[in-house]
Design a protein around this motif. Sequence first.
Motif, PDB file in Angstrom:
ATOM      1  N   SER A  37       3.592   6.087  15.381  1.00 21.52           N
ATOM      2  CA  SER A  37       3.323   6.093  13.939  1.00 21.52           C
ATOM      3  C   SER A  37       1.840   6.127  13.604  1.00 21.52           C
ATOM      4  N   ALA A  38       0.983   6.045  14.605  1.00 19.22           N
ATOM      5  CA  ALA A  38      -0.447   5.822  14.367  1.00 19.22           C
ATOM      6  C   ALA A  38      -1.074   6.914  13.511  1.00 19.22           C
ATOM      7  N   GLN A  39      -1.888   6.471  12.565  1.00 19.17           N
ATOM      8  CA  GLN A  39      -2.695   7.373  11.756  1.00 19.17           C
ATOM      9  C   GLN A  39      -4.152   6.955  11.869  1.00 19.17           C
ATOM     10  N   ARG A  40      -5.030   7.944  11.854  1.00 19.76           N
ATOM     11  CA  ARG A  40      -6.472   7.689  12.035  1.00 19.76           C
ATOM     12  C   ARG A  40      -7.187   7.817  10.701  1.00 19.76           C
ATOM     13  N   TRP A  41      -7.991   6.794  10.383  1.00 20.27           N
ATOM     14  CA  TRP A  41      -8.781   6.783   9.158  1.00 20.27           C
ATOM     15  C   TRP A  41     -10.236   6.469   9.514  1.00 20.27           C
ATOM     16  N   ASP A  42     -11.150   6.906   8.656  1.00 21.52           N
ATOM     17  CA  ASP A  42     -12.546   6.542   8.870  1.00 21.52           C
ATOM     18  C   ASP A  42     -12.782   5.078   8.517  1.00 21.52           C
ATOM     19  N   THR A  43     -12.191   4.634   7.403  1.00 25.13           N
ATOM     20  CA  THR A  43     -12.463   3.292   6.906  1.00 25.13           C
ATOM     21  C   THR A  43     -11.173   2.544   6.589  1.00 25.13           C
ATOM     22  N   GLU A  52      -5.663   2.659   0.738  1.00 31.93           N
ATOM     23  CA  GLU A  52      -5.367   3.578  -0.366  1.00 31.93           C
ATOM     24  C   GLU A  52      -4.134   4.420  -0.056  1.00 31.93           C
ATOM     25  N   SER A  53      -3.969   4.778   1.226  1.00 31.68           N
ATOM     26  CA  SER A  53      -2.797   5.550   1.643  1.00 31.68           C
ATOM     27  C   SER A  53      -1.538   4.691   1.723  1.00 31.68           C
ATOM     28  N   ILE A  54      -1.704   3.453   2.173  1.00 27.30           N
ATOM     29  CA  ILE A  54      -0.562   2.558   2.368  1.00 27.30           C
ATOM     30  C   ILE A  54       0.079   2.149   1.041  1.00 27.30           C
ATOM     31  N   TYR A  55      -0.742   1.860   0.052  1.00 29.17           N
ATOM     32  CA  TYR A  55      -0.265   1.231  -1.179  1.00 29.17           C
ATOM     33  C   TYR A  55       0.929   1.939  -1.832  1.00 29.17           C
ATOM     34  N   PRO A  56       0.903   3.275  -2.008  1.00 27.80           N
ATOM     35  CA  PRO A  56       1.997   3.908  -2.749  1.00 27.80           C
ATOM     36  C   PRO A  56       3.368   3.810  -2.066  1.00 27.80           C
ATOM     37  N   GLU A  57       3.409   3.583  -0.764  1.00 29.22           N
ATOM     38  CA  GLU A  57       4.700   3.581  -0.074  1.00 29.22           C
ATOM     39  C   GLU A  57       5.250   2.192   0.206  1.00 29.22           C
ATOM     40  N   PHE A  59     -11.102  -6.758   2.733  1.00 28.23           N
ATOM     41  CA  PHE A  59      -9.645  -6.587   2.785  1.00 28.23           C
ATOM     42  C   PHE A  59      -8.979  -7.409   1.679  1.00 28.23           C
ATOM     43  N   THR A  60      -9.423  -8.646   1.505  1.00 21.16           N
ATOM     44  CA  THR A  60      -8.849  -9.509   0.478  1.00 21.16           C
ATOM     45  C   THR A  60      -9.048  -8.920  -0.909  1.00 21.16           C
ATOM     46  N   ARG A  61     -10.243  -8.414  -1.168  1.00 18.81           N
ATOM     47  CA  ARG A  61     -10.526  -7.794  -2.473  1.00 18.81           C
ATOM     48  C   ARG A  61      -9.582  -6.626  -2.730  1.00 18.81           C
ATOM     49  N   LEU A  62      -9.430  -5.757  -1.741  1.00 19.65           N
ATOM     50  CA  LEU A  62      -8.575  -4.584  -1.903  1.00 19.65           C
ATOM     51  C   LEU A  62      -7.105  -4.985  -2.022  1.00 19.65           C
ATOM     52  N   ALA A  63      -6.692  -5.966  -1.211  1.00 17.19           N
ATOM     53  CA  ALA A  63      -5.305  -6.424  -1.266  1.00 17.19           C
ATOM     54  C   ALA A  63      -4.965  -6.958  -2.642  1.00 17.19           C
ATOM     55  N   GLN A  64      -5.855  -7.769  -3.201  1.00 15.43           N
ATOM     56  CA  GLN A  64      -5.591  -8.360  -4.508  1.00 15.43           C
ATOM     57  C   GLN A  64      -5.656  -7.306  -5.613  1.00 15.43           C
TER      58      GLN A  64
END
Length: 447
Positions: A389-395, A401-406, A435-440
Amino acid sequence: MSHSLFAKWQGIQRVVVVGLGVTGLSVVKYLQSLPQELSIKVIDTRSQPPGVELLDSSIEVHTGSWQLDWLLDADLIVTNPGIALATPEIQQALARSIPVVGDIELFAWAANAPVVAITGSNGKSTVTDLTGVLAKSVGLTVGVGGNIGVPALELLADDIDLYVLELSSFQLETTSSLKLAAAAYLNLSEDHMDRYQGMEDYAAAKQRIFLHAETAIVNRNEPETYPQQDDIPVVTFGFDEQDFGVVWLEAQEYLSKQGQPVVAVEDLSLVGRHNLSNSLVALALLDAVNIDLSTVIPALKTYTGLTHRCQLVADNHGIKWINDSKATNVASTLAALSGLQLTGCLHLLVGGVGKGADFSDLAPVLQGLNVKLHCFGQDGDLFVSLHSSAQRWDTMEQALESIYPELKPGDLVMLSPACASFDQFKNFMARGDEFTRLAQHYAALAS
């Protein structure tokens, strides 16, 4: 200055501090506080070392390179844990029989209260923090720090009842006088292979915690954690009924001491088997300094853990976000995965600076989970082959941003990177905060 401390400083006048930052500044401040008049110089090979602006004008500073003449003219060199003893300039000083110590050695010269200390590849920050919290809960004045939080030298005070120190292998390399009421060695797994010649070299540095320990607290499932000398009483911890362990009574699991129940596991706020182990070590340390364990149980039940270590930072519509940024090596990430209760999909974020580690041990664990692997940072490519399932991201931000919609109820998003952070962040705390900032942020969008 006590007579014993005065004796340590006899004949020392010229001191060179190598490396600034929080630890280096604490060393300079401590040296300036001593009644003995010292000539203090500072070397930092960085062109703009953190904290240099906080030094007063009486301190000579050399930045951007080594200043070998200063080293070879010193009576004592106090080096930052980040500086390897194998560094050629340090080796030249050692060859001249110039003593090279760290801040923990200076602390050892001055401390007058009992000290307990914790080392190991993983878990030592949680054990250190928990031990301090439990000791404080019964009214003791406790100094907690070392490799976590406050530098050891800043803890020194006349009213301290107990010191609790986290010690890294780097700190132990330059420590030879530290007397410990109890020394805990939690575990040994591959880490810092960019600093050591191999696992034997790394393990030898950890073993230095037992040099002057009155009691050794070790992992009975890891022989590597046992002291190599025979004259130290040994107390073990693990998941059976020996020493500090677990027992089952009427279908309920308890933490135990020598087969006797201490506290029910279901009453603890901490989650994960690794945190049961951490709790056992904290109890063993307190027992070694004659603290009645029954008095600390209320505080143990309510303890929720460290920031950046399996920390729940958002929970919205049944979607949980876990900040485990402190997982800077493979074993730490494996520990986090072993304690998970999953009802949906785990979105696991890994990557950063791998420090030469082998990540293959993650593959079989990932195969047994409903997981999507998100790889980012400098060494993100090293994780891609671990799961289909691995996907590669720069950051990390791109990944989230990709995970959130699904995301769906029951899903869990966890940052447990198995890597250091300094490719993209100042430190693991900054990575965890982001991570906490983005998660919230994303949790709020879904509300």
